[in-house]
Design a protein around this motif. Structure first.
Motif, PDB file in Angstrom:
ATOM      1  N   LEU A   1       0.876  -1.174   0.000  1.00  0.00           N
ATOM      2  CA  LEU A   1       0.000   0.000   0.000  1.00  0.00           C
ATOM      3  C   LEU A   1       0.911   1.220   0.000  1.00  0.00           C
ATOM      4  O   LEU A   1       1.718   1.391   0.922  1.00  0.00           O
ATOM      5  N   GLY A   2       0.831   2.021  -1.055  1.00  0.00           N
ATOM      6  CA  GLY A   2       1.724   3.162  -1.184  1.00  0.00           C
ATOM      7  C   GLY A   2       0.970   4.476  -1.162  1.00  0.00           C
ATOM      8  O   GLY A   2      -0.168   4.552  -1.639  1.00  0.00           O
ATOM      9  N   ILE A   3       1.575   5.510  -0.582  1.00  0.00           N
ATOM     10  CA  ILE A   3       0.990   6.849  -0.678  1.00  0.00           C
ATOM     11  C   ILE A   3       2.060   7.863  -1.073  1.00  0.00           C
ATOM     12  O   ILE A   3       3.254   7.639  -0.874  1.00  0.00           O
ATOM     13  N   LEU A   4       1.570   8.928  -1.678  1.00  0.00           N
ATOM     14  CA  LEU A   4       2.413  10.062  -2.024  1.00  0.00           C
ATOM     15  C   LEU A   4       1.886  11.224  -1.186  1.00  0.00           C
ATOM     16  O   LEU A   4       0.667  11.440  -1.124  1.00  0.00           O
TER      17      LEU A   4
ATOM     18  N   ASP B   1      -6.298  -6.811   0.431  1.00  0.00           N
ATOM     19  CA  ASP B   1      -6.681  -5.551   1.073  1.00  0.00           C
ATOM     20  C   ASP B   1      -7.169  -4.548   0.020  1.00  0.00           C
ATOM     21  O   ASP B   1      -6.924  -4.721  -1.187  1.00  0.00           O
ATOM     22  N   HIS B   2      -7.866  -3.521   0.496  1.00  0.00           N
ATOM     23  CA  HIS B   2      -8.369  -2.488  -0.424  1.00  0.00           C
ATOM     24  C   HIS B   2      -7.956  -1.109   0.076  1.00  0.00           C
ATOM     25  O   HIS B   2      -7.941  -0.869   1.296  1.00  0.00           O
ATOM     26  N   VAL B   3      -7.692  -0.234  -0.858  1.00  0.00           N
ATOM     27  CA  VAL B   3      -7.285   1.130  -0.497  1.00  0.00           C
ATOM     28  C   VAL B   3      -8.354   1.769   0.390  1.00  0.00           C
ATOM     29  O   VAL B   3      -8.046   2.505   1.333  1.00  0.00           O
ATOM     30  N   GLY B   4      -9.624   1.452   0.110  1.00  0.00           N
ATOM     31  CA  GLY B   4     -10.721   2.049   0.885  1.00  0.00           C
ATOM     32  C   GLY B   4     -10.684   1.696   2.358  1.00  0.00           C
ATOM     33  O   GLY B   4     -11.289   2.371   3.193  1.00  0.00           O
TER      34      GLY B   4
ATOM     35  N   ASP C   1      -4.953   8.686   8.188  1.00  0.00           N
ATOM     36  CA  ASP C   1      -4.503   8.546   9.593  1.00  0.00           C
ATOM     37  C   ASP C   1      -4.144   7.103   9.911  1.00  0.00           C
ATOM     38  O   ASP C   1      -3.122   6.845  10.572  1.00  0.00           O
ATOM     39  N   ALA C   2      -4.941   6.170   9.419  1.00  0.00           N
ATOM     40  CA  ALA C   2      -4.656   4.750   9.682  1.00  0.00           C
ATOM     41  C   ALA C   2      -3.319   4.374   9.052  1.00  0.00           C
ATOM     42  O   ALA C   2      -2.509   3.651   9.652  1.00  0.00           O
TER      43      ALA C   2
ATOM     44  N   SER D   1      -2.775  12.391   1.701  1.00  0.00           N
ATOM     45  CA  SER D   1      -2.202  11.646   0.564  1.00  0.00           C
ATOM     46  C   SER D   1      -2.712  12.271  -0.734  1.00  0.00           C
ATOM     47  O   SER D   1      -3.889  12.640  -0.840  1.00  0.00           O
ATOM     48  N   ILE D   2      -1.815  12.421  -1.699  1.00  0.00           N
ATOM     49  CA  ILE D   2      -2.251  12.906  -3.023  1.00  0.00           C
ATOM     50  C   ILE D   2      -2.328  11.739  -4.012  1.00  0.00           C
ATOM     51  O   ILE D   2      -2.780  11.905  -5.142  1.00  0.00           O
ATOM     52  N   GLU D   3      -1.865  10.588  -3.561  1.00  0.00           N
ATOM     53  CA  GLU D   3      -2.067   9.359  -4.329  1.00  0.00           C
ATOM     54  C   GLU D   3      -2.002   8.209  -3.343  1.00  0.00           C
ATOM     55  O   GLU D   3      -1.207   8.259  -2.411  1.00  0.00           O
ATOM     56  N   LYS D   4      -2.848   7.212  -3.538  1.00  0.00           N
ATOM     57  CA  LYS D   4      -2.857   6.067  -2.631  1.00  0.00           C
ATOM     58  C   LYS D   4      -3.241   4.844  -3.465  1.00  0.00           C
ATOM     59  O   LYS D   4      -4.238   4.882  -4.178  1.00  0.00           O
ATOM     60  N   SER D   5      -2.400   3.803  -3.446  1.00  0.00           N
ATOM     61  CA  SER D   5      -2.726   2.636  -4.283  1.00  0.00           C
ATOM     62  C   SER D   5      -2.079   1.382  -3.711  1.00  0.00           C
ATOM     63  O   SER D   5      -1.125   1.474  -2.938  1.00  0.00           O
ATOM     64  N   ILE D   6      -2.617   0.254  -4.105  1.00  0.00           N
ATOM     65  CA  ILE D   6      -2.069  -1.040  -3.679  1.00  0.00           C
ATOM     66  C   ILE D   6      -1.519  -1.759  -4.902  1.00  0.00           C
ATOM     67  O   ILE D   6      -2.180  -1.837  -5.941  1.00  0.00           O
TER      68      ILE D   6
END
Ligand code: FAS
Ligand code: PHB
Length: 390
Positions: free
Chosen positions: A186-189, A229-232, A237-238, A260-265
């Protein structure tokens, strides 16, 4: 009927880098891309460039912004059991890596291709490779409501894992090797300053985490997650709370969080198809192989494929010598398998396997302690991380 020397299927980093290197050699190529330029640039992927790719960006004449905006890193941090140690690339190799996002690499390549009048067809559909096993291959595709045909000498299949090039090679010819990992990333920018000047790869009882960056105000973070898992399921915060639990306290306390300006698995797999050539079709990059991103090898192994294929095509068009093309698959695969091994080794070392036993965990901790204490072990890791020679 249109004709060119090389048709490149796929306008990602593989296809664009090959197109720019061929242009520099005076070899004509047409790039066929399924999506729009904006869509391709919207993908957030790799962040670390090996020395070889940095060199190819220079050869392609597109390294100015990378040198101005990229971060040169001469080491990385490995964290486990609440502490971290540094693997010093410069102490063990004469090389460094460049932290510069794949998005920016692709943008630089698109800009250069447009500036040099490269023929790029966007939003093409139904690309079909014909007669690749003959001396008169051609490609058809749909665009703007009509079907077009381009005859060519060679085809470069740079259309990624889900493209059509690999499947053009008959199943009876292909040998495929795959390992699917029981977890994802799970990545975020986030537009926040990086938590550390260098990357932090963390092995924790709760799972893997990685602290990376794109620039002084743009950070990239990953945590290992369940494969289904799902991005949702993950609020910002989690995510931040879980990341803090997985990195050393000193880093967790200074971590600057933000929206986050991008969030994806991304799922993790190791995959290789052999051979990487069939007749006049040559596979490059994710069309031929996939690695788990742990070792930052996906984009970089695409680059070494492009290096070998460009060499072979330049040799052929230069003096009719086809030896580079005839040995392309063997040469590319020899390096692909070594990067597959490193990515598999590093993924096994740093991730928490759902089924792992207490003994398995002890083996991970013993290997990390050995890596921490052994200059020879660090040299082996550093050599793989900065990039094996082409
Ligand atoms: P790409 O998939 O990038 O490009 C293929 C192009 O072909 C795409 O633009 C696609 O639209 C186009 N295409 C597909 N089918 C087509 C068709 N039929 N006709 C025309 N065009 C077609 N690597 C790392 O080193 N570090 C990372 O952190 C990392 N994270 C990743 C995260 C994700 C979600 C994914 C999927 C990959 C990640 N990778 C990472 C690997 C990634 O960077 C690849 O190695 C890299 O994109 C390879 O580039 P290409 O071979 O050009 O393939
Ligand atoms: C990234 O910054 O996206 C990145 C860096 C190193 C990796 C994987 C991803 O190993």
């Amino acid at each position: 009927m249109a004709r060119t020397q090389v048709v490149i299927v796929g306008g990602g980093p593989s296809g664009l880098l090959l197109g720019q290197l061929l242009f520099k050699a005076g070899i004509e190529a047409v790039v066929l891309e399924r999506k729009t330029r904006e869509y391709v640039l919207g993908r957030i992927r790799a962040g670390v460039l090996e020395r070889g790719l940095v060199g190819l960006m220079g050869e392609a004449g597109v390294d100015t912004r990378m040198k101005a905006e990229g971060f040169v890193h001469d080491g990385t941090q490995l964290a486990y059991e609440g502490d971290m140690f540094r693997v010093d690339f410069a102490a063990h190799t004469d090389a460094t890596v460049m932290v510069y996002g794949q998005t920016e690499v692709t943008r630089d390549l698109y800009d250069a291709r447009a500036a040099t009048g490269g023929d790029t067809r966007f939003e093409v559909d139904n690309v079909v490779i014909h007669d690749a096993d003959t001396d008169a291959p051609f490609v058809t595709f749909d665009q703007y409501g009509g079907t077009q045909r381009i005859d060519c000498d060679y085809i470069a299949g740079c259309d990624g894992f889900h493209g059509i090039s690999r499947k053009t090679i008959p199943a009876s010819v292909r040998r495929e090797y795959e390992k699917v990992y029981p977890f994802g990333w799970l990545g975020i920018l986030s537009e926040t300053p990086p938590v550390n000047r260098e990357l932090i790869y963390a092995n924790s009882d709760r799972g893997f985490a990685l602290c990376s960056m794109r620039n002084a105000q743009l950070s990239r973070y990953y945590i290992q997650c369940d494969v289904d898992d799902h991005v949702g399921n993950w609020s910002d915060d989690a995510f931040w709370d879980e990341l803090r639990r997985r990195i050393p306290a000193a880093a967790a306390e200074t971590l600057v969080t933000g929206p986050s300006i991008e969030k994806s698995i991304a799922p993790l797999r190791s995959f290789v198809t052999e051979p990487m050539r069939w007749g006049r079709l040559f596979l490059c990059g994710d069309a031929a192989h996939i690695v788990p991103p742990t070792g930052a090898k996906g984009l970089n192994t695409a680059a070494s494929d492009v290096h070998y294929l460009n060499q072979g095509l330049c040799q052929f068009y230069g003096d009719g010598d086809s030896r580079g093309l005839d040995t392309y698959s063997e040469k590319a695969l020899a390096r692909v398998w070594k990067t597959e091994r490193f990515s598999w080794w590093f993924s096994n070392l740093m991730h928490h396997y759902p089924s792992q036993s207490d003994f398995d965990k002890k083996m991970q901790l013993a290997e990390l302690a050995f890596l921490r204490d052994s200059p020879e072990a660090q040299a082996a890791m550093a050599l793989n991380y900065v990039g094996l020679p082409y």
